[in-house]
Design a protein around this motif. Structure first.
Motif, PDB file in Angstrom:
ATOM      1  N   UNK A  26       8.086   7.066  -4.513  1.00 51.00           N
ATOM      2  CA  UNK A  26       7.519   7.591  -5.481  1.00 51.00           C
ATOM      3  C   UNK A  26       5.888   8.497  -4.120  1.00 51.00           C
ATOM      4  N   UNK A  27       5.838   7.109  -3.567  1.00 48.69           N
ATOM      5  CA  UNK A  27       4.435   7.449  -3.356  1.00 48.69           C
ATOM      6  C   UNK A  27       4.334   9.111  -1.899  1.00 48.69           C
ATOM      7  N   UNK A  28       5.560   8.619  -1.830  1.00 52.38           N
ATOM      8  CA  UNK A  28       5.919   9.974  -0.846  1.00 52.38           C
ATOM      9  C   UNK A  28       5.904  10.983  -0.545  1.00 52.38           C
ATOM     10  N   UNK A  29       7.147  11.204  -2.440  1.00 53.10           N
ATOM     11  CA  UNK A  29       7.724  12.116  -2.524  1.00 53.10           C
ATOM     12  C   UNK A  29       6.221  12.741  -3.420  1.00 53.10           C
ATOM     13  N   UNK A  30       5.301  12.187  -4.581  1.00 52.38           N
ATOM     14  CA  UNK A  30       3.698  12.701  -4.104  1.00 52.38           C
ATOM     15  C   UNK A  30       2.956  12.898  -3.519  1.00 52.38           C
ATOM     16  N   UNK A  31       3.078  12.557  -2.101  1.00 56.26           N
ATOM     17  CA  UNK A  31       1.817  12.544  -1.416  1.00 56.26           C
ATOM     18  C   UNK A  31       1.799  13.083  -0.370  1.00 56.26           C
ATOM     19  N   UNK A  32       3.544  12.995  -0.095  1.00 62.06           N
ATOM     20  CA  UNK A  32       3.372  13.920   1.219  1.00 62.06           C
ATOM     21  C   UNK A  32       3.953  12.997   2.442  1.00 62.06           C
ATOM     22  N   UNK A  33       4.113  13.214   3.980  1.00 63.56           N
ATOM     23  CA  UNK A  33       4.040  12.592   4.651  1.00 63.56           C
ATOM     24  C   UNK A  33       3.005  11.536   4.676  1.00 63.56           C
ATOM     25  N   UNK A  34       3.108  10.699   5.725  1.00 64.52           N
ATOM     26  CA  UNK A  34       1.953   9.697   5.621  1.00 64.52           C
ATOM     27  C   UNK A  34       1.957   8.510   6.478  1.00 64.52           C
ATOM     28  N   UNK A  35       1.354   8.241   7.357  1.00 68.89           N
ATOM     29  CA  UNK A  35       1.838   7.101   7.816  1.00 68.89           C
ATOM     30  C   UNK A  35       1.534   5.126   7.716  1.00 68.89           C
ATOM     31  N   UNK A  36       2.231   4.644   8.046  1.00 64.52           N
ATOM     32  CA  UNK A  36       2.245   2.757   7.728  1.00 64.52           C
ATOM     33  C   UNK A  36       0.863   3.005   7.175  1.00 64.52           C
ATOM     34  N   UNK A  37      -0.115   3.190   6.987  1.00 66.60           N
ATOM     35  CA  UNK A  37      -0.974   1.941   6.938  1.00 66.60           C
ATOM     36  C   UNK A  37      -1.160   3.001   5.358  1.00 66.60           C
ATOM     37  N   UNK A  38      -1.812   4.492   4.974  1.00 68.47           N
ATOM     38  CA  UNK A  38      -1.862   5.648   4.383  1.00 68.47           C
ATOM     39  C   UNK A  38      -0.460   5.152   2.988  1.00 68.47           C
ATOM     40  N   UNK A  39       1.019   4.892   3.717  1.00 64.77           N
ATOM     41  CA  UNK A  39       1.614   4.344   2.794  1.00 64.77           C
ATOM     42  C   UNK A  39       1.633   3.097   2.592  1.00 64.77           C
ATOM     43  N   UNK A  40       1.539   1.811   2.772  1.00 62.98           N
ATOM     44  CA  UNK A  40       1.231   0.586   2.312  1.00 62.98           C
ATOM     45  C   UNK A  40       0.207   0.583   0.710  1.00 62.98           C
ATOM     46  N   UNK A  41      -1.258   1.719   1.457  1.00 63.70           N
ATOM     47  CA  UNK A  41      -1.599   1.558   0.356  1.00 63.70           C
ATOM     48  C   UNK A  41      -1.593   2.209  -0.438  1.00 63.70           C
ATOM     49  N   UNK A  42      -1.003   3.465  -0.205  1.00 53.48           N
ATOM     50  CA  UNK A  42      -0.636   4.547  -1.984  1.00 53.48           C
ATOM     51  C   UNK A  42       0.869   3.878  -3.006  1.00 53.48           C
ATOM     52  N   UNK A  43       1.868   3.204  -1.838  1.00 55.24           N
ATOM     53  CA  UNK A  43       3.380   2.765  -2.899  1.00 55.24           C
ATOM     54  C   UNK A  43       2.063   1.125  -2.827  1.00 55.24           C
ATOM     55  N   UNK A  44       1.103   0.332  -2.654  1.00 52.78           N
ATOM     56  CA  UNK A  44       1.111  -0.759  -2.774  1.00 52.78           C
ATOM     57  C   UNK A  44       2.324  -2.086  -2.423  1.00 52.78           C
ATOM     58  N   UNK A  45       2.797  -1.692  -0.687  1.00 56.17           N
ATOM     59  CA  UNK A  45       3.330  -2.380  -0.075  1.00 56.17           C
ATOM     60  C   UNK A  45       2.945  -2.615   0.548  1.00 56.17           C
ATOM     61  N   UNK A  46       2.891  -3.865   1.408  1.00 57.55           N
ATOM     62  CA  UNK A  46       2.377  -4.520   2.796  1.00 57.55           C
ATOM     63  C   UNK A  46       2.977  -4.161   3.983  1.00 57.55           C
ATOM     64  N   UNK A  47       2.423  -3.568   5.092  1.00 56.57           N
ATOM     65  CA  UNK A  47       2.412  -3.034   6.276  1.00 56.57           C
ATOM     66  C   UNK A  47       3.540  -3.490   6.586  1.00 56.57           C
ATOM     67  N   UNK A  48       3.382  -5.258   6.617  1.00 61.11           N
ATOM     68  CA  UNK A  48       4.772  -5.699   7.651  1.00 61.11           C
ATOM     69  C   UNK A  48       6.178  -5.257   6.571  1.00 61.11           C
ATOM     70  N   UNK A  49       6.155  -5.924   5.254  1.00 66.56           N
ATOM     71  CA  UNK A  49       7.117  -6.103   4.369  1.00 66.56           C
ATOM     72  C   UNK A  49       7.536  -4.141   4.791  1.00 66.56           C
ATOM     73  N   UNK A  50       6.959  -3.374   4.856  1.00 66.79           N
ATOM     74  CA  UNK A  50       7.189  -1.273   5.060  1.00 66.79           C
ATOM     75  C   UNK A  50       7.975  -1.724   6.408  1.00 66.79           C
ATOM     76  N   UNK A  51       7.626  -2.220   7.741  1.00 62.81           N
ATOM     77  CA  UNK A  51       8.051  -1.828   8.979  1.00 62.81           C
ATOM     78  C   UNK A  51       9.190  -2.988   8.493  1.00 62.81           C
ATOM     79  N   UNK A  52       9.818  -3.755   8.084  1.00 68.05           N
ATOM     80  CA  UNK A  52      10.857  -4.346   7.549  1.00 68.05           C
ATOM     81  C   UNK A  52      11.773  -3.606   7.023  1.00 68.05           C
TER      82      UNK A  52
END
Length: 260
Positions: A26-52
C-alpha cells in the motif's frame, strides 16, 4: 485511508500475504518508488525486517526493484500482476480438482472408507451440515428414522444445494417419520418452498409402536445420529458394516409396521 481498510488486509490475506506485506504494498502503491529508508517510514516496517523480506517481496511479483541515479529503489509492480496471480491460483485449483480422482484411485484400499470401524463426532450447525452433505455421496439407499425435517434447521440456500446434489446423484431416500416430522413438513411447504427430493418415500409410524426422539440415518456402512435442538447441536457417525446392517434391519422391521 486505503492503508487502514480491513477489506484490503483481508484480500491480501486470502492471496497468502500477511498484514506487513499489505502495508508495504500500500505504501508503494500510494507513494510511488521509494528507497529502504522511505519505505520503512511510510509502511511502518523496520529497515532490518524490510531487508529480510525483500527477496520474498520481489518473488511475489507484486514488488519490483530498480536502480535510479545509482541507488536502489523499490516500487509496486503494475496492478495487472495481481490479476496474473489470481489466474495462476485459479489454474492451481483446477489442477487439484482434476487430480483428485487419481489421488483417490491411488489410495485404493488404504483410503478412509476401507477402515473397518471409526467414530466421527461433529459439533455445531456446520458440523451437522457436513453430516448431511456426506449423505449426498451414498452408494446405497439412505434410510432414516426421522424426528423432524432438516430444512427448518438449515438455511434455504444449503437445503437447495443438498436437494440438488441428492437428485443429481439419484440417491434414494426412505423415511420413517414421526408426527413432529409431518408437522414440520407441512409448515415448511406451506410457506411456498418447493425444493423436493425426487426419490423419496415416507411412512408414519405409530408412536405407541416406536417413539421417535431424534433422527437416525443409515447408508453405506454408516449410521448417523443427529441431535439438533435449541440447547445443543451435535451429531455422530459410526462407520462399521455390521452396525449399519443391524440398523438397516431394524429400519426394515419398522418400515413394514408403518403406514404411508
Amino acid at each position: 485511508m486505503a492503508a487502514t481498510s480491513p477489506l484490503i488486509y483481508d484480500y491480501f490475506e486470502k492471496l497468502g500475504f500477511d498484514k506487513t506485506f499489505a502495508d508495504i504494498y500500500i505504501a508503494l502503491y500510494s507513494g510511488g518508488a521509494q528507497n529502504i529508508s522511505q519505505l520503512s517510514r511510510n509502511a511502518g516496517v523496520e529497515r532490518t525486517l524490510l531487508y529480510r523480506l525483500l527477496p520474498n517481496l520481489t518473488a511475489s511479483g507484486l514488488i519490483e526493484t530498480q536502480t535510479e541515479q545509482s541507488r536502489g529503489v523499490i516500487k509496486a509492480a503494475p496492478f495487472s500482476n495481481l490479476q496474473m496471480m489470481i489466474s495462476k491460483k485459479e489454474q492451481q485449483l483446477e489442477d487439484l480438482k482434476t487430480a483428485l480422482p487419481l489421488i483417490e484411485q491411488s489410495l485404493g484400499p488404504r483410503s478412509l472408507e476401507s477402515v473397518d470401524t471409526r467414530v466421527q463426532l461433529y459439533r455445531g450447525e456446520d458440523g451437522v451440515k457436513q453430516m448431511l452433505w456426506n449423505e449426498t455421496k451414498s452408494k446405497t439407499d439412505v434410510d432414516g428414522i426421522l424426528y423432524e425435517n432438516i430444512q427448518i434447521k438449515t438455511n434455504t440456500k444449503f437445503f437447495d444445494r443438498w436437494v440438488q446434489a441428492c437428485n443429481d446423484s439419484k440417491v434414494n431416500f426412505r423415511g420413517i417419520v414421526s408426527d413432529q416430522f409431518i408437522k414440520s413438513q407441512q409448515n415448511w411447504y406451506s410457506n411456498g418452498e418447493d425444493h423436493r427430493l425426487e426419490n423419496w418415500q415416507s411412512r408414519r409410524i405409530n408412536p405407541d409402536i416406536y417413539a421417535i426422539a431424534h433422527s437416525t440415518v443409515v447408508y453405506n456402512n454408516v449410521v448417523a445420529h443427529f441431535n439438533w435442538d435449541d440447547t445443543e447441536v451435535f451429531g455422530i457417525e459410526v462407520y462399521n458394516q455390521q452396525i449399519a446392517d443391524s440398523q438397516r434391519q431394524l429400519f426394515n422391521i419398522l418400515w413394514t409396521t408403518s403406514k404411508e
